[in-house]
Design a protein around this motif. Structure first.
Motif, short mmCIF file in Angstrom:
data_model
loop_
_atom_site.label_atom_id
_atom_site.label_comp_id
_atom_site.label_asym_id
_atom_site.label_seq_id
_atom_site.Cartn_x
_atom_site.Cartn_y
_atom_site.Cartn_z
N GLY A 18 7.81 -9.51 6.87
CA GLY A 18 7.06 -10.38 5.98
C GLY A 18 5.78 -9.80 5.43
N ARG A 19 5.55 -8.53 5.65
CA ARG A 19 4.34 -7.91 5.11
C ARG A 19 4.45 -7.74 3.60
N VAL A 20 3.29 -7.64 2.95
CA VAL A 20 3.28 -7.37 1.52
C VAL A 20 2.88 -5.91 1.31
N LEU A 21 3.32 -5.38 0.18
CA LEU A 21 3.15 -3.97 -0.11
C LEU A 21 2.20 -3.80 -1.29
N LEU A 22 1.26 -2.88 -1.17
CA LEU A 22 0.30 -2.61 -2.23
C LEU A 22 0.74 -1.39 -3.03
N ARG A 55 -0.94 -13.26 1.07
CA ARG A 55 -0.68 -12.47 -0.14
C ARG A 55 -1.81 -12.64 -1.15
N ALA A 56 -2.37 -13.85 -1.23
CA ALA A 56 -3.44 -14.10 -2.19
C ALA A 56 -4.65 -13.21 -1.92
N ALA A 57 -4.97 -13.00 -0.65
CA ALA A 57 -6.10 -12.13 -0.30
C ALA A 57 -5.79 -10.69 -0.69
N ALA A 58 -4.54 -10.27 -0.52
CA ALA A 58 -4.15 -8.91 -0.92
C ALA A 58 -4.27 -8.74 -2.42
N VAL A 59 -3.86 -9.76 -3.19
CA VAL A 59 -3.99 -9.70 -4.65
C VAL A 59 -5.45 -9.58 -5.05
N ASP A 60 -6.31 -10.37 -4.42
CA ASP A 60 -7.75 -10.32 -4.73
C ASP A 60 -8.31 -8.92 -4.48
N SER A 61 -7.86 -8.29 -3.39
CA SER A 61 -8.38 -6.97 -3.05
C SER A 61 -7.95 -5.90 -4.04
N GLN A 62 -6.87 -6.15 -4.77
CA GLN A 62 -6.34 -5.17 -5.70
C GLN A 62 -6.65 -5.52 -7.17
N THR A 63 -7.54 -6.48 -7.37
CA THR A 63 -7.85 -6.97 -8.71
C THR A 63 -9.18 -6.43 -9.21
N VAL A 64 -9.15 -5.86 -10.42
CA VAL A 64 -10.39 -5.45 -11.09
C VAL A 64 -10.94 -6.62 -11.90
N ARG A 65 -10.08 -7.30 -12.66
CA ARG A 65 -10.47 -8.49 -13.41
C ARG A 65 -9.23 -9.33 -13.67
N VAL A 66 -9.44 -10.62 -13.84
CA VAL A 66 -8.34 -11.54 -14.12
C VAL A 66 -8.20 -11.68 -15.64
N VAL A 67 -6.98 -11.52 -16.11
CA VAL A 67 -6.68 -11.64 -17.54
C VAL A 67 -6.20 -13.05 -17.88
N ALA A 104 -0.09 -10.41 -10.35
CA ALA A 104 -0.39 -10.27 -8.92
C ALA A 104 -0.79 -8.85 -8.53
N ALA A 105 -1.33 -8.08 -9.49
CA ALA A 105 -1.80 -6.72 -9.20
C ALA A 105 -0.72 -5.82 -8.62
N GLY A 106 0.56 -6.19 -8.86
CA GLY A 106 1.65 -5.39 -8.33
C GLY A 106 1.91 -5.59 -6.86
N VAL A 107 1.18 -6.50 -6.21
CA VAL A 107 1.41 -6.78 -4.79
C VAL A 107 2.79 -7.41 -4.65
N ASP A 108 3.61 -6.85 -3.77
CA ASP A 108 5.03 -7.21 -3.73
C ASP A 108 5.45 -7.56 -2.31
N ALA A 109 6.32 -8.56 -2.22
CA ALA A 109 6.86 -8.94 -0.91
C ALA A 109 8.36 -8.77 -0.85
N SER A 110 8.98 -8.22 -1.90
CA SER A 110 10.44 -8.04 -1.90
C SER A 110 10.80 -6.64 -1.42
N ASN A 111 11.92 -6.55 -0.72
CA ASN A 111 12.40 -5.26 -0.19
C ASN A 111 11.34 -4.55 0.65
N THR A 112 10.62 -5.32 1.45
CA THR A 112 9.59 -4.71 2.29
C THR A 112 9.92 -4.82 3.78
N GLY A 113 11.13 -5.26 4.09
CA GLY A 113 11.53 -5.36 5.49
C GLY A 113 11.40 -6.78 6.01
N PRO A 114 11.88 -7.02 7.24
CA PRO A 114 11.95 -8.38 7.79
C PRO A 114 10.64 -8.92 8.34
#
Length: 365
Positions: free
Chosen positions: A124-128, A76-88, A112-122
């Motif tokens: 374990g993938r994260v959703l962008l 998930r951390a790598a997904a957050v990094d990929s969706q980040t313009v800058r850290v506040v 977390a740049a809106g990266v979400d792991a809830s309600n994404t199915g069994p």
């Protein structure tokens, strides 16, 4: 505001009493390639209605992300990094993993740049989030009009919603991530209030208000991903702006960085950088004094090649003796330590000094 059972019927006419907000249950789990417009039109039919001119649909952005197949395998951390313009801002969470509030590729500043792991199915993938939520809202709006057999110029608003916290306020609320066919901002500046006083700063975030109202009848726990709003002022459905207009950037962003991150950044340690990880992140949980003092010293010594520090920690405070190659660098270290202490909400006082060293005392204010 009520969420009907699938068999409930809606009045075909907007309510004269105000706005009606109705959840649309029964939308099945959405998968990659699904026709979201068709699923929503079917949900409207089950609710006993169809789209009318002047309606507005608020739809969870997660539905669109799933239909677009915006899932990611791996960390998930790598997904957050990929969706980040800058850290506040950044903190260590209760699990010991960093949580970062960032400006996301999708536009808003959010955890977390809106990266979400809830309600994404069994699986374990994260959703962008969609990279261009306004374009997705416009595409969905066109598809809804086509499915409903309505002309392309029919007044119809579509808001893609997501959930986020807000500065200075506890709890979460839904906001407009993307919008189409809706005036996202009702700018009242230049007008007057009920008493005739001039309005200088009032601009209503209409799209956010629509998203928040819709969240009262939909949500993750209930499995209701969309809501119909009927009875909005017609003028609100006469707009072609997008939700990205609501994101403050540049000179209009008074809070571009958290206060801790601003202090650390002044000492050369930017949020989200490798240097920030080396210095260490503040935790959301209470921490022992020695841990906080350790970060103060690491931050003060950052990029000061000839500097040194001798630390002694006691229950009521810590003493740090600062040394450097010459008196100028010693003075520089003292100032850096004062700023670093402020980033940890610690007080810094000079306890003693010699030509070659200065001892400061760090205490809780």
């Amino acid at each position: 505001m009520t969420s009907p059972e699938p068999s409930a019927e809606l009045s075909p006419e907007p309510s004269e009493a105000g706005v009606r907000v109705v959840g649309l249950p029964g939308v099945p789990e959405v998968g990659a390639g699904d026709d979201v417009a068709a699923l929503l039109v079917e949900a409207l039919d089950r609710a006993g209605t169809t789209l009318l001119a002047g309606d507005c649909l608020a739809v969870s952005s997660k539905v669109v992300s799933k239909a677009r197949g915006l899932t990611v395998d791996g960390e998930r951390a790598a997904a957050v990094d990929s969706q980040t313009v800058r850290v506040v801002a950044e903190r260590l969470g209760s699990t010991g993993e960093p949580t970062r509030v960032v400006e996301s590729v999708a536009g808003p500043v959010m955890a977390a740049a809106g990266v979400d792991a809830s309600n994404t199915g069994p699986d374990g993938r994260v959703l962008l989030l969609p990279a261009d939520p306004d374009a997705e809202a416009a595409t969905l709006r066109a598809a809804l009009l086509s499915r409903a057999g309505l002309p392309a110029d029919t007044p119809l608003g579509v808001v893609l919603t997501d959930t986020a916290g807000r500065p200075w306020r506890a709890g979460l609320t839904d906001f407009a991530l993307g919008a189409a066919g809706l005036a996202v901002l009702d700018d009242l500046r230049g007008g007057v209030d009920h008493d005739g006083r001039p309005l200088a700063v009032t601009a209503r975030a209409v799209a956010d208000e629509v998203a928040a109202a819709a969240d009262l009848v939909k949500g993750k726990a209930d499995g209701v991903p969309a809501a119909l709003l009927r009875g909005l002022p017609p003028a609100w459905l006469d707009g072609d702006g997008g939700a990205r207009e609501l994101v403050r950037t540049g000179p209009g962003d008074w809070f571009a960085t958290g206060h801790v991150e601003a202090l650390r950044g002044a000492l050369g340690v930017r949020p989200g950088s490798a240097a920030s990880d080396r210095v260490g992140l503040r935790s959301v949980a209470p921490e022992p004094l020695d841990v906080r003092v350790g970060r103060v010293v690491a931050l003060a010594l950052h990029d000061v090649e000839e500097g040194g520090a001798d630390v002694s920690v006691a229950p009521d405070g810590a003493e740090v003796t600062l040394t450097a190659a010459d008196p100028y660098d010693v003075g520089r270290l003292v100032v850096r330590t004062e700023v670093a202490a402020a980033s940890e909400d610690l007080r810094c006082d000079v306890a003693s000094r010699t030509p070659d060293a200065v001892t400061v005392r760090l205490t809780l204010p």
